[in-house]
Design a protein around this motif. Sequence first.
Motif, PDB file in Angstrom:
ATOM      1  N   VAL A  32       0.843  -1.199   0.000  1.00 14.80           N
ATOM      2  CA  VAL A  32       0.000   0.000   0.000  1.00 14.80           C
ATOM      3  C   VAL A  32       0.880   1.251   0.000  1.00 14.80           C
ATOM      4  CG1 VAL A  32      -1.685   1.336   1.326  1.00 14.80           C
ATOM      5  CG2 VAL A  32      -1.991  -1.131   1.044  1.00 14.80           C
ATOM      6  N   ARG A  33       1.957   1.237   0.803  1.00 13.06           N
ATOM      7  CA  ARG A  33       2.862   2.385   0.852  1.00 13.06           C
ATOM      8  C   ARG A  33       3.511   2.619  -0.509  1.00 13.06           C
ATOM      9  NH1 ARG A  33       7.455   1.584   3.582  1.00 13.06           N
ATOM     10  NH2 ARG A  33       6.359   0.033   4.818  1.00 13.06           N
ATOM     11  N   GLU A  34       3.930   1.558  -1.170  1.00 14.41           N
ATOM     12  CA  GLU A  34       4.533   1.703  -2.493  1.00 14.41           C
ATOM     13  C   GLU A  34       3.533   2.281  -3.487  1.00 14.41           C
ATOM     14  OE1 GLU A  34       7.342  -0.757  -5.584  1.00 14.41           O
ATOM     15  OE2 GLU A  34       6.213  -1.885  -4.088  1.00 14.41           O
ATOM     16  N   ASN A  35       2.294   1.812  -3.461  1.00 14.09           N
ATOM     17  CA  ASN A  35       1.268   2.362  -4.350  1.00 14.09           C
ATOM     18  C   ASN A  35       0.966   3.825  -4.027  1.00 14.09           C
ATOM     19  OD1 ASN A  35       0.687   0.174  -6.113  1.00 14.09           O
ATOM     20  ND2 ASN A  35      -0.372  -0.853  -4.444  1.00 14.09           N
ATOM     21  N   LEU A  36       0.913   4.154  -2.746  1.00 14.01           N
ATOM     22  CA  LEU A  36       0.682   5.539  -2.338  1.00 14.01           C
ATOM     23  C   LEU A  36       1.775   6.442  -2.885  1.00 14.01           C
ATOM     24  CD1 LEU A  36      -0.558   7.862  -0.714  1.00 14.01           C
ATOM     25  CD2 LEU A  36       0.678   6.998   1.290  1.00 14.01           C
ATOM     26  N   PHE A 123       0.177  13.229   5.920  1.00  9.90           N
ATOM     27  CA  PHE A 123      -0.261  11.838   5.946  1.00  9.90           C
ATOM     28  C   PHE A 123      -1.216  11.686   7.110  1.00  9.90           C
ATOM     29  CE2 PHE A 123       3.949  11.474   3.939  1.00  9.90           C
ATOM     30  CZ  PHE A 123       3.549  10.897   2.747  1.00  9.90           C
ATOM     31  N   LEU A 124      -2.389  11.155   6.825  1.00  8.94           N
ATOM     32  CA  LEU A 124      -3.432  10.993   7.820  1.00  8.94           C
ATOM     33  C   LEU A 124      -3.823   9.519   7.829  1.00  8.94           C
ATOM     34  CD1 LEU A 124      -5.263  12.758   9.664  1.00  8.94           C
ATOM     35  CD2 LEU A 124      -6.848  12.904   7.756  1.00  8.94           C
ATOM     36  N   VAL A 152      -2.958  16.058   0.923  1.00 10.53           N
ATOM     37  CA  VAL A 152      -3.252  15.187   2.061  1.00 10.53           C
ATOM     38  C   VAL A 152      -3.443  13.776   1.535  1.00 10.53           C
ATOM     39  CG1 VAL A 152      -4.848  14.676   3.959  1.00 10.53           C
ATOM     40  CG2 VAL A 152      -4.390  17.067   3.322  1.00 10.53           C
ATOM     41  N   ALA A 153      -2.712  12.824   2.105  1.00  8.74           N
ATOM     42  CA  ALA A 153      -2.879  11.405   1.774  1.00  8.74           C
ATOM     43  C   ALA A 153      -3.537  10.748   2.980  1.00  8.74           C
ATOM     44  CB  ALA A 153      -1.533  10.764   1.472  1.00  8.74           C
ATOM     45  N   TRP A 154      -4.779  10.305   2.790  1.00 12.35           N
ATOM     46  CA  TRP A 154      -5.612   9.819   3.882  1.00 12.35           C
ATOM     47  C   TRP A 154      -5.867   8.336   3.686  1.00 12.35           C
ATOM     48  CZ3 TRP A 154     -10.730  12.843   5.084  1.00 12.35           C
ATOM     49  CH2 TRP A 154     -11.342  12.325   6.236  1.00 12.35           C
ATOM     50  N   GLU A 155      -5.519   7.539   4.686  1.00  9.97           N
ATOM     51  CA  GLU A 155      -5.726   6.089   4.647  1.00  9.97           C
ATOM     52  C   GLU A 155      -6.844   5.722   5.604  1.00  9.97           C
ATOM     53  OE1 GLU A 155      -3.300   2.043   5.851  1.00  9.97           O
ATOM     54  OE2 GLU A 155      -2.148   3.815   5.261  1.00  9.97           O
ATOM     55  N   GLY A 175      -7.408  -3.880  -1.182  1.00  2.99           N
ATOM     56  CA  GLY A 175      -7.924  -4.789  -0.158  1.00  2.99           C
ATOM     57  C   GLY A 175      -8.828  -4.038   0.799  1.00  2.99           C
ATOM     58  N   GLN A 176      -8.463  -4.038   2.086  1.00  4.67           N
ATOM     59  CA  GLN A 176      -9.282  -3.372   3.108  1.00  4.67           C
ATOM     60  C   GLN A 176      -8.844  -1.940   3.382  1.00  4.67           C
ATOM     61  OE1 GLN A 176      -9.124  -5.935   6.512  1.00  4.67           O
ATOM     62  NE2 GLN A 176     -10.482  -7.436   5.594  1.00  4.67           N
ATOM     63  N   THR A 177      -8.030  -1.383   2.500  1.00  3.13           N
ATOM     64  CA  THR A 177      -7.518  -0.026   2.681  1.00  3.13           C
ATOM     65  C   THR A 177      -7.927   0.852   1.506  1.00  3.13           C
ATOM     66  OG1 THR A 177      -5.604  -0.831   3.909  1.00  3.13           O
ATOM     67  CG2 THR A 177      -5.422   1.350   2.923  1.00  3.13           C
ATOM     68  N   THR A 178      -8.441   2.035   1.800  1.00  2.00           N
ATOM     69  CA  THR A 178      -8.742   3.025   0.775  1.00  2.00           C
ATOM     70  C   THR A 178      -7.825   4.226   0.977  1.00  2.00           C
ATOM     71  OG1 THR A 178     -11.054   2.352   0.616  1.00  2.00           O
ATOM     72  CG2 THR A 178     -10.520   4.549  -0.182  1.00  2.00           C
ATOM     73  N   LEU A 179      -7.117   4.602  -0.083  1.00  2.00           N
ATOM     74  CA  LEU A 179      -6.267   5.786  -0.072  1.00  2.00           C
ATOM     75  C   LEU A 179      -7.006   6.908  -0.777  1.00  2.00           C
ATOM     76  CD1 LEU A 179      -2.810   4.302  -1.121  1.00  2.00           C
ATOM     77  CD2 LEU A 179      -3.588   4.899   1.170  1.00  2.00           C
ATOM     78  N   THR A 180      -7.100   8.041  -0.145  1.00  2.00           N
ATOM     79  CA  THR A 180      -7.734   9.221  -0.719  1.00  2.00           C
ATOM     80  C   THR A 180      -6.706  10.343  -0.718  1.00  2.00           C
ATOM     81  OG1 THR A 180      -9.872   8.513   0.163  1.00  2.00           O
ATOM     82  CG2 THR A 180      -9.685  10.812  -0.569  1.00  2.00           C
ATOM     83  N   ILE A 181      -6.448  10.892  -1.904  1.00  2.00           N
ATOM     84  CA  ILE A 181      -5.504  12.005  -2.037  1.00  2.00           C
ATOM     85  C   ILE A 181      -6.324  13.285  -2.173  1.00  2.00           C
ATOM     86  CG2 ILE A 181      -3.536  12.937  -3.307  1.00  2.00           C
ATOM     87  CD1 ILE A 181      -3.044  10.111  -2.151  1.00  2.00           C
ATOM     88  N   LEU A 182      -6.072  14.237  -1.307  1.00  2.00           N
ATOM     89  CA  LEU A 182      -6.815  15.498  -1.261  1.00  2.00           C
ATOM     90  C   LEU A 182      -5.891  16.671  -1.553  1.00  2.00           C
ATOM     91  CD1 LEU A 182      -8.657  14.989   2.154  1.00  2.00           C
ATOM     92  CD2 LEU A 182      -9.521  14.411  -0.107  1.00  2.00           C
TER      93      LEU A 182
END
Length: 185
Positions: A32-36, A123-124, A152-155, A175-182
């Motif tokens: 997830v961190r690599e994709n973010l 990072f949030l 803002v990168a919100w997980e 998977g069970q994580t949604t990343l939202t970039i604001l």
Amino acid sequence: MRIVGGRWRGKKLADVGDGDAKAHLRPTTDRVRENLFNLLTNGRAGDLVTGTRVLDVFAGTGALGLEALSRGAVQATFVDNGRAARTLLRENIALCAAQGLTKVFRKDVHQIGPARDACDLIFLDPPYGKSLGESALTVLSDNGWIAPGATVAWEEAHAPIVPAPFQVLDQRSYGQTTLTILRHP
């Protein structure tokens, strides 16, 4: 858990196993961190990491802020009120020899007070399902922690309710994580 890119690529960070549910430690997986960071450095908006001042809220192990430093951020401030998190965070900062580039606040983000310097990349990563992200963004914005035009990168476990005036730039699920970039106007 390792730094996945930049000058510290491959650096092993302190082991937390599957995390600590009591302390709300749920490390962001390497995938997830690599994709973010692919979104933040190679996305439509260009490189949103290099040269930034970073704020890592609900920092836990500090992996997100340290990853940003590894990829060219100039300074990182970490905020987490947990004792276990602070221990891991300080250990990881030492492992990366990043003491001169970091500040650590052991505080609840809702009691952080006014900022001396606004940050460009936030990072949030709040504990899932507690609706802490929305109120944290409001407190940070009201106290001058978020610079105009900041990212803002919100997980979260699901798509969050984004408070005004923030604008959604991108949103992806892993998977069970949604990343939202604001973007903050």
